[in-house]
Design a protein around this motif. Structure first.
Motif, PDB file in Angstrom:
ATOM      1  N   PRO A 159       8.663  12.459   8.645  1.00  0.00           N
ATOM      2  CA  PRO A 159       8.923  13.547   9.594  1.00  0.00           C
ATOM      3  C   PRO A 159       7.707  13.820  10.468  1.00  0.00           C
ATOM      4  N   LEU A 160       7.924  14.166  11.734  1.00  0.00           N
ATOM      5  CA  LEU A 160       6.833  14.362  12.671  1.00  0.00           C
ATOM      6  C   LEU A 160       5.896  15.465  12.241  1.00  0.00           C
ATOM      7  N   SER A 161       6.395  16.444  11.519  1.00  0.00           N
ATOM      8  CA  SER A 161       5.565  17.556  11.077  1.00  0.00           C
ATOM      9  C   SER A 161       4.519  17.129  10.066  1.00  0.00           C
ATOM     10  N   GLU A 162       4.721  15.941   9.446  1.00  0.00           N
ATOM     11  CA  GLU A 162       3.763  15.459   8.489  1.00  0.00           C
ATOM     12  C   GLU A 162       2.668  14.635   9.138  1.00  0.00           C
ATOM     13  N   VAL A 182       0.863  -1.180   0.000  1.00  0.00           N
ATOM     14  CA  VAL A 182       0.000   0.000   0.000  1.00  0.00           C
ATOM     15  C   VAL A 182       0.900   1.231   0.000  1.00  0.00           C
ATOM     16  N   THR A 183       0.712   2.101  -0.974  1.00  0.00           N
ATOM     17  CA  THR A 183       1.448   3.357  -1.049  1.00  0.00           C
ATOM     18  C   THR A 183       0.480   4.495  -0.774  1.00  0.00           C
ATOM     19  N   VAL A 184       0.869   5.410   0.120  1.00  0.00           N
ATOM     20  CA  VAL A 184       0.005   6.531   0.488  1.00  0.00           C
ATOM     21  C   VAL A 184       0.645   7.833   0.030  1.00  0.00           C
ATOM     22  N   LEU A 185      -0.100   8.615  -0.742  1.00  0.00           N
ATOM     23  CA  LEU A 185       0.313   9.956  -1.134  1.00  0.00           C
ATOM     24  C   LEU A 185      -0.359  10.938  -0.192  1.00  0.00           C
ATOM     25  N   VAL A 233      -2.643   2.149  -4.255  1.00  0.00           N
ATOM     26  CA  VAL A 233      -2.145   3.519  -4.146  1.00  0.00           C
ATOM     27  C   VAL A 233      -3.318   4.398  -3.737  1.00  0.00           C
ATOM     28  N   LEU A 234      -3.149   5.166  -2.669  1.00  0.00           N
ATOM     29  CA  LEU A 234      -4.248   6.031  -2.244  1.00  0.00           C
ATOM     30  C   LEU A 234      -3.725   7.379  -1.786  1.00  0.00           C
ATOM     31  N   ALA A 235      -4.612   8.374  -1.856  1.00  0.00           N
ATOM     32  CA  ALA A 235      -4.290   9.729  -1.424  1.00  0.00           C
ATOM     33  C   ALA A 235      -4.995  10.031  -0.119  1.00  0.00           C
ATOM     34  N   ALA A 236      -4.316  10.763   0.757  1.00  0.00           N
ATOM     35  CA  ALA A 236      -4.887  11.191   2.028  1.00  0.00           C
ATOM     36  C   ALA A 236      -4.205  12.490   2.440  1.00  0.00           C
ATOM     37  N   GLN A 237      -4.875  13.260   3.287  1.00  0.00           N
ATOM     38  CA  GLN A 237      -4.261  14.504   3.739  1.00  0.00           C
ATOM     39  C   GLN A 237      -3.159  14.239   4.759  1.00  0.00           C
ATOM     40  N   SER A 238      -3.285  13.143   5.504  1.00  0.00           N
ATOM     41  CA  SER A 238      -2.251  12.721   6.450  1.00  0.00           C
ATOM     42  C   SER A 238      -2.283  11.204   6.510  1.00  0.00           C
ATOM     43  N   PRO A 269      -8.640  -5.857  -8.792  1.00  0.00           N
ATOM     44  CA  PRO A 269      -7.667  -5.250  -9.705  1.00  0.00           C
ATOM     45  C   PRO A 269      -6.231  -5.568  -9.321  1.00  0.00           C
ATOM     46  N   ARG A 270      -5.374  -5.553 -10.298  1.00  0.00           N
ATOM     47  CA  ARG A 270      -3.937  -5.696 -10.038  1.00  0.00           C
ATOM     48  C   ARG A 270      -3.387  -4.422  -9.403  1.00  0.00           C
ATOM     49  N   LEU A 271      -3.902  -3.262  -9.868  1.00  0.00           N
ATOM     50  CA  LEU A 271      -3.478  -1.963  -9.360  1.00  0.00           C
ATOM     51  C   LEU A 271      -4.723  -1.161  -9.002  1.00  0.00           C
ATOM     52  N   LEU A 272      -4.898  -0.875  -7.712  1.00  0.00           N
ATOM     53  CA  LEU A 272      -6.060  -0.149  -7.213  1.00  0.00           C
ATOM     54  C   LEU A 272      -5.627   1.254  -6.808  1.00  0.00           C
ATOM     55  N   VAL A 273      -6.270   2.267  -7.390  1.00  0.00           N
ATOM     56  CA  VAL A 273      -5.906   3.664  -7.171  1.00  0.00           C
ATOM     57  C   VAL A 273      -7.110   4.392  -6.577  1.00  0.00           C
ATOM     58  N   LEU A 274      -6.951   4.961  -5.379  1.00  0.00           N
ATOM     59  CA  LEU A 274      -8.069   5.540  -4.632  1.00  0.00           C
ATOM     60  C   LEU A 274      -7.746   6.969  -4.224  1.00  0.00           C
ATOM     61  N   ASP A 275      -8.624   7.891  -4.562  1.00  0.00           N
ATOM     62  CA  ASP A 275      -8.435   9.285  -4.182  1.00  0.00           C
ATOM     63  C   ASP A 275      -9.263   9.594  -2.933  1.00  0.00           C
ATOM     64  N   GLU A 276      -8.593   9.787  -1.806  1.00  0.00           N
ATOM     65  CA  GLU A 276      -9.231  10.054  -0.510  1.00  0.00           C
ATOM     66  C   GLU A 276     -10.422   9.122  -0.262  1.00  0.00           C
ATOM     67  N   PRO A 277     -10.171   7.821  -0.179  1.00  0.00           N
ATOM     68  CA  PRO A 277     -11.276   6.865  -0.064  1.00  0.00           C
ATOM     69  C   PRO A 277     -12.058   6.953   1.236  1.00  0.00           C
ATOM     70  N   ASP A 278     -11.490   7.553   2.285  1.00  0.00           N
ATOM     71  CA  ASP A 278     -12.202   7.620   3.558  1.00  0.00           C
ATOM     72  C   ASP A 278     -13.110   8.834   3.676  1.00  0.00           C
ATOM     73  N   ARG A 279     -13.229   9.619   2.610  1.00  0.00           N
ATOM     74  CA  ARG A 279     -14.054  10.827   2.661  1.00  0.00           C
ATOM     75  C   ARG A 279     -15.512  10.459   2.918  1.00  0.00           C
ATOM     76  N   GLY A 280     -16.097  11.008   3.981  1.00  0.00           N
ATOM     77  CA  GLY A 280     -17.507  10.782   4.297  1.00  0.00           C
ATOM     78  C   GLY A 280     -17.809   9.478   4.999  1.00  0.00           C
ATOM     79  N   LEU A 281     -16.779   8.704   5.353  1.00  0.00           N
ATOM     80  CA  LEU A 281     -16.992   7.404   5.977  1.00  0.00           C
ATOM     81  C   LEU A 281     -16.758   7.463   7.486  1.00  0.00           C
ATOM     82  N   ALA A 282     -17.508   6.667   8.224  1.00  0.00           N
ATOM     83  CA  ALA A 282     -17.341   6.579   9.672  1.00  0.00           C
ATOM     84  C   ALA A 282     -16.008   5.912   9.990  1.00  0.00           C
TER      85      ALA A 282
END
Length: 218
Positions: free
Chosen positions: A215-218, A32-35, A181-186, A146-159
């Motif tokens: 880094p801790l700031s992230e 799992v790669t997180v952007l 591969v997924l995107a998240a703010q943190s 899928p062999r490659l799953l790409v998700l843009d902020e998949p937790d948006r609106g989820l409990a």
């Protein structure tokens, strides 16, 4: 580690504005790669470039060692890439069951990961809340295996409990040899076992490494 897909010196322009400034991003096989990054950092653009939804103005996209820079999104999908954008990822005029397909009732993706969908199968997707539509979009992508799953902020609106189940499923997919591969703010705490984290800042890569090196700031 072996790499499933890469963006090399990738640049993307929206009219006169450049959203990605020559980024190098690698997505390892079976991990799992997180952007992560703030809004406007380039996360969504990087995912769209990987999925073939937006063209590169310069650089290359490689998948399984093949240059797919000019390959359109639908052909990447046929090769095993599933992309779930942050919004507008369901067919509103279809029911949940029609969006997911006939095998959904008995699938672990519904029974174990998204049991909330069972009571919604007969409802049209356009009548659902934003979070419920997100469940449908995510479940449909998981059902494709899928062999490659790409998700843009998949937790948006989820409990939080649903997000935790989703993350467990994504880590299990990676353990099976698939690439996520997924995107998240943190970096979510429930994805501490992710393989790689890339931090984007204003269209450039600010950090690449393992979660424990972040880094801790992230």
């Amino acid at each position: 580690m072996s790499v499933e897909a890469e963006l090399r010196d990738a640049r993307v322009r929206y009219g006169p504005l450049e959203a990605l400034h020559g980024v190098d991003l690698a997505f390892p096989i079976g991990r799992v790669t997180v952007l992560i990054g703030r809004n406007g950092a380039g996360r969504t653009t990087a995912l769209r470039a990987l999925a073939g939804v937006v063209p590169l103005s310069a650089g290359r996209c490689l998948w399984q060692g093949r240059d797919v820079t000019g390959l359109p999104a639908y052909r990447r999908a046929r090769l095993g890439l599933a992309f779930v954008p942050a919004e507008h990822a369901v067919f509103g005029s279809l029911t949940v069951a029609e969006n997911l397909g006939p095998a959904a009732h008995a699938s672990p993706e519904v029974a174990e990961t998204f049991p909330e969908l069972l009571a919604l199968f007969d409802r049209r997707a356009e009548t659902l809340s934003g979070g419920q539509r997100q469940l449908v979009a995510l479940c449909r992508a998981l059902l494709r295996r899928p062999r490659l799953l790409v998700l843009d902020e998949p937790d948006r609106g989820l409990a939080p409990a649903v997000v935790a189940r989703l993350h467990r499923r994504l880590l299990a997919m990676a353990a099976e040899g698939r690439t996520v591969v997924l995107a998240a703010q943190s970096l979510p705490a429930t994805l501490g076992a992710a393989g790689v984290v890339h931090v984007l800042n204003r269209g450039r890569v600010a950090f690449s490494g393992e979660p424990g090196e972040l880094p801790l700031s992230e």
